[in-house]
Design a protein around this motif. Structure first.
Motif, PDB file in Angstrom:
ATOM      1  N   MET A 149      -9.291  14.896  91.524  1.00 37.04           N
ATOM      2  CA  MET A 149     -10.564  14.904  92.218  1.00 37.04           C
ATOM      3  C   MET A 149     -10.348  14.875  93.730  1.00 37.04           C
ATOM      4  O   MET A 149     -11.068  15.514  94.465  1.00 37.04           O
ATOM      5  CB  MET A 149     -11.390  13.709  91.740  1.00 37.04           C
ATOM      6  CG  MET A 149     -12.781  13.701  92.252  1.00 37.04           C
ATOM      7  SD  MET A 149     -13.670  15.088  91.565  1.00 37.04           S
ATOM      8  CE  MET A 149     -15.273  14.803  92.150  1.00 37.04           C
ATOM      9  N   LYS A 150      -9.355  14.100  94.149  1.00 37.32           N
ATOM     10  CA  LYS A 150      -9.069  13.994  95.573  1.00 37.32           C
ATOM     11  C   LYS A 150      -8.731  15.360  96.158  1.00 37.32           C
ATOM     12  O   LYS A 150      -9.195  15.722  97.241  1.00 37.32           O
ATOM     13  CB  LYS A 150      -7.913  13.023  95.805  1.00 37.32           C
ATOM     14  CG  LYS A 150      -7.666  12.703  97.254  1.00 37.32           C
ATOM     15  CD  LYS A 150      -6.435  11.849  97.475  1.00 37.32           C
ATOM     16  CE  LYS A 150      -6.330  10.682  96.546  1.00 37.32           C
ATOM     17  NZ  LYS A 150      -5.149   9.868  96.754  1.00 37.32           N
ATOM     18  N   ILE A 208     -11.880  17.431  96.584  1.00 37.56           N
ATOM     19  CA  ILE A 208     -12.647  16.990  97.750  1.00 37.56           C
ATOM     20  C   ILE A 208     -11.979  17.485  99.028  1.00 37.56           C
ATOM     21  O   ILE A 208     -12.650  17.945  99.947  1.00 37.56           O
ATOM     22  CB  ILE A 208     -12.829  15.459  97.750  1.00 37.56           C
ATOM     23  CG1 ILE A 208     -13.752  15.051  96.600  1.00 37.56           C
ATOM     24  CG2 ILE A 208     -13.397  14.970  99.075  1.00 37.56           C
ATOM     25  CD1 ILE A 208     -13.865  13.573  96.373  1.00 37.56           C
ATOM     26  N   TYR A 213     -18.089  13.093  91.362  1.00 32.75           N
ATOM     27  CA  TYR A 213     -17.032  12.118  91.071  1.00 32.75           C
ATOM     28  C   TYR A 213     -17.307  11.420  89.739  1.00 32.75           C
ATOM     29  O   TYR A 213     -16.413  11.285  88.902  1.00 32.75           O
ATOM     30  CB  TYR A 213     -16.941  11.095  92.211  1.00 32.75           C
ATOM     31  CG  TYR A 213     -15.838  10.090  92.008  1.00 32.75           C
ATOM     32  CD1 TYR A 213     -14.530  10.380  92.399  1.00 32.75           C
ATOM     33  CD2 TYR A 213     -16.093   8.857  91.407  1.00 32.75           C
ATOM     34  CE1 TYR A 213     -13.512   9.458  92.193  1.00 32.75           C
ATOM     35  CE2 TYR A 213     -15.077   7.940  91.199  1.00 32.75           C
ATOM     36  CZ  TYR A 213     -13.790   8.247  91.597  1.00 32.75           C
ATOM     37  OH  TYR A 213     -12.777   7.337  91.380  1.00 32.75           O
ATOM     38  N   TYR A 235     -15.225  11.554  86.300  1.00 33.40           N
ATOM     39  CA  TYR A 235     -14.741  10.297  85.728  1.00 33.40           C
ATOM     40  C   TYR A 235     -15.111  10.206  84.246  1.00 33.40           C
ATOM     41  O   TYR A 235     -14.265   9.878  83.406  1.00 33.40           O
ATOM     42  CB  TYR A 235     -15.327   9.110  86.514  1.00 33.40           C
ATOM     43  CG  TYR A 235     -15.171   7.786  85.808  1.00 33.40           C
ATOM     44  CD1 TYR A 235     -13.935   7.147  85.765  1.00 33.40           C
ATOM     45  CD2 TYR A 235     -16.257   7.189  85.169  1.00 33.40           C
ATOM     46  CE1 TYR A 235     -13.787   5.930  85.094  1.00 33.40           C
ATOM     47  CE2 TYR A 235     -16.121   5.985  84.506  1.00 33.40           C
ATOM     48  CZ  TYR A 235     -14.882   5.358  84.472  1.00 33.40           C
ATOM     49  OH  TYR A 235     -14.736   4.164  83.803  1.00 33.40           O
ATOM     50  N   ILE A 279     -10.996  10.830 103.611  1.00 35.68           N
ATOM     51  CA  ILE A 279     -11.036  11.128 102.185  1.00 35.68           C
ATOM     52  C   ILE A 279     -10.433   9.986 101.358  1.00 35.68           C
ATOM     53  O   ILE A 279     -10.962   9.631 100.306  1.00 35.68           O
ATOM     54  CB  ILE A 279     -10.326  12.470 101.876  1.00 35.68           C
ATOM     55  CG1 ILE A 279     -10.929  13.604 102.713  1.00 35.68           C
ATOM     56  CG2 ILE A 279     -10.371  12.785 100.387  1.00 35.68           C
ATOM     57  CD1 ILE A 279     -12.419  13.805 102.579  1.00 35.68           C
ATOM     58  N   GLU A 280      -9.348   9.405 101.833  1.00 45.51           N
ATOM     59  CA  GLU A 280      -8.730   8.283 101.099  1.00 45.51           C
ATOM     60  C   GLU A 280      -9.713   7.120 100.983  1.00 45.51           C
ATOM     61  O   GLU A 280      -9.837   6.511  99.923  1.00 45.51           O
ATOM     62  CB  GLU A 280      -7.443   7.819 101.791  1.00 45.51           C
ATOM     63  CG  GLU A 280      -6.351   8.874 101.882  1.00 45.51           C
ATOM     64  CD  GLU A 280      -5.795   9.299 100.530  1.00 45.51           C
ATOM     65  OE1 GLU A 280      -5.781   8.471  99.603  1.00 45.51           O
ATOM     66  OE2 GLU A 280      -5.389  10.471 100.413  1.00 45.51           O
ATOM     67  N   ILE A 314     -12.523   8.002  98.472  1.00 43.11           N
ATOM     68  CA  ILE A 314     -12.066   7.833  97.085  1.00 43.11           C
ATOM     69  C   ILE A 314     -11.981   6.347  96.737  1.00 43.11           C
ATOM     70  O   ILE A 314     -12.402   5.922  95.658  1.00 43.11           O
ATOM     71  CB  ILE A 314     -10.702   8.522  96.866  1.00 43.11           C
ATOM     72  CG1 ILE A 314     -10.798  10.027  97.113  1.00 43.11           C
ATOM     73  CG2 ILE A 314     -10.143   8.215  95.483  1.00 43.11           C
ATOM     74  CD1 ILE A 314     -11.602  10.802  96.119  1.00 43.11           C
ATOM     75  N   GLU A 315     -11.455   5.546  97.654  1.00 47.63           N
ATOM     76  CA  GLU A 315     -11.333   4.103  97.420  1.00 47.63           C
ATOM     77  C   GLU A 315     -12.698   3.478  97.141  1.00 47.63           C
ATOM     78  O   GLU A 315     -12.857   2.689  96.196  1.00 47.63           O
ATOM     79  CB  GLU A 315     -10.698   3.443  98.643  1.00 47.63           C
ATOM     80  CG  GLU A 315     -10.554   1.947  98.559  1.00 47.63           C
ATOM     81  CD  GLU A 315     -10.031   1.324  99.847  1.00 47.63           C
ATOM     82  OE1 GLU A 315     -10.075   0.091  99.928  1.00 47.63           O
ATOM     83  OE2 GLU A 315      -9.595   2.057 100.766  1.00 47.63           O
ATOM     84  N   GLU A 353     -13.962   4.607  93.721  1.00 51.13           N
ATOM     85  CA  GLU A 353     -13.238   3.911  92.648  1.00 51.13           C
ATOM     86  C   GLU A 353     -13.764   2.487  92.487  1.00 51.13           C
ATOM     87  O   GLU A 353     -13.985   2.013  91.365  1.00 51.13           O
ATOM     88  CB  GLU A 353     -11.735   3.892  92.947  1.00 51.13           C
ATOM     89  CG  GLU A 353     -11.065   5.237  92.751  1.00 51.13           C
ATOM     90  CD  GLU A 353      -9.604   5.264  93.206  1.00 51.13           C
ATOM     91  OE1 GLU A 353      -9.141   4.306  93.890  1.00 51.13           O
ATOM     92  OE2 GLU A 353      -8.925   6.257  92.890  1.00 51.13           O
TER      93      GLU A 353
END
Length: 146
Positions: free
Chosen positions: A1-2, A5, A39, A43, A126-127, A130-131, A134
């Motif tokens: 997914m990352k 994106i 997302y 998932y 982006i990191e 995502i964090e 999640e």
């Protein structure tokens, strides 16, 4: 997914990153809503759900305004001052429509949450995006004991 994106957001597009701070909160929320929906759908599919009816029913648990309001309240202390500022700007916008299945306060906080996701996307974080997504899944799973 990352990777998806990252492909959607051309990280070398510095112009968009500079403009992220100037974008209207509802524009950021528009993109944040789409990113979070994609997302969550990914998932659920990778978790093993396969029937579309079940996918839709389960997705609602994560993307409805009440759930997003719970997420943003749970994450508040983990957000930076800048991130919380984005949430507040989104929350304080006059909604373009009235919520159908949510109370106005949840709807406004959900808009703030989506604004934050859109901002992180356009700012190239982006990191961090995502964090937060999640952690959002973890929060809703704990509340629903999934």
């Amino acid at each position: 997914m990352k990777d998806l994106i990252k492909k959607i957001h051309k990280l070398d597009d510095v112009k968009i990153q500079k403009e992220a701070k100037l974008m209207a909160p509802l524009t950021l929320a528009y993109m944040g809503d789409a990113i979070f929906e994609a997302y969550i759908r990914n998932y659920l599919i990778t978790k093993g759900d396969s029937l579309v009816k079940a996918l839709h029913k389960n997705a609602i648990l994560y993307v409805k305004a009440k759930a997003q309001a719970e997420i943003v309240h749970e994450l508040e202390k983990q957000l930076t001052e800048e991130e919380w500022g984005i949430v507040k700007k989104g929350r304080n916008q006059k909604p373009s429509s009235s919520p159908k299945n949510a109370d106005m306060i949840d709807y406004k906080y959900a808009t703030g949450f989506e604004s934050l996701l859109g901002y992180l996307f356009y700012d190239g974080k982006i990191e961090r995006l995502i964090e937060i997504m999640e952690k959002s899944v973890e929060i809703i799973n704990e509340k629903n004991n999934n």
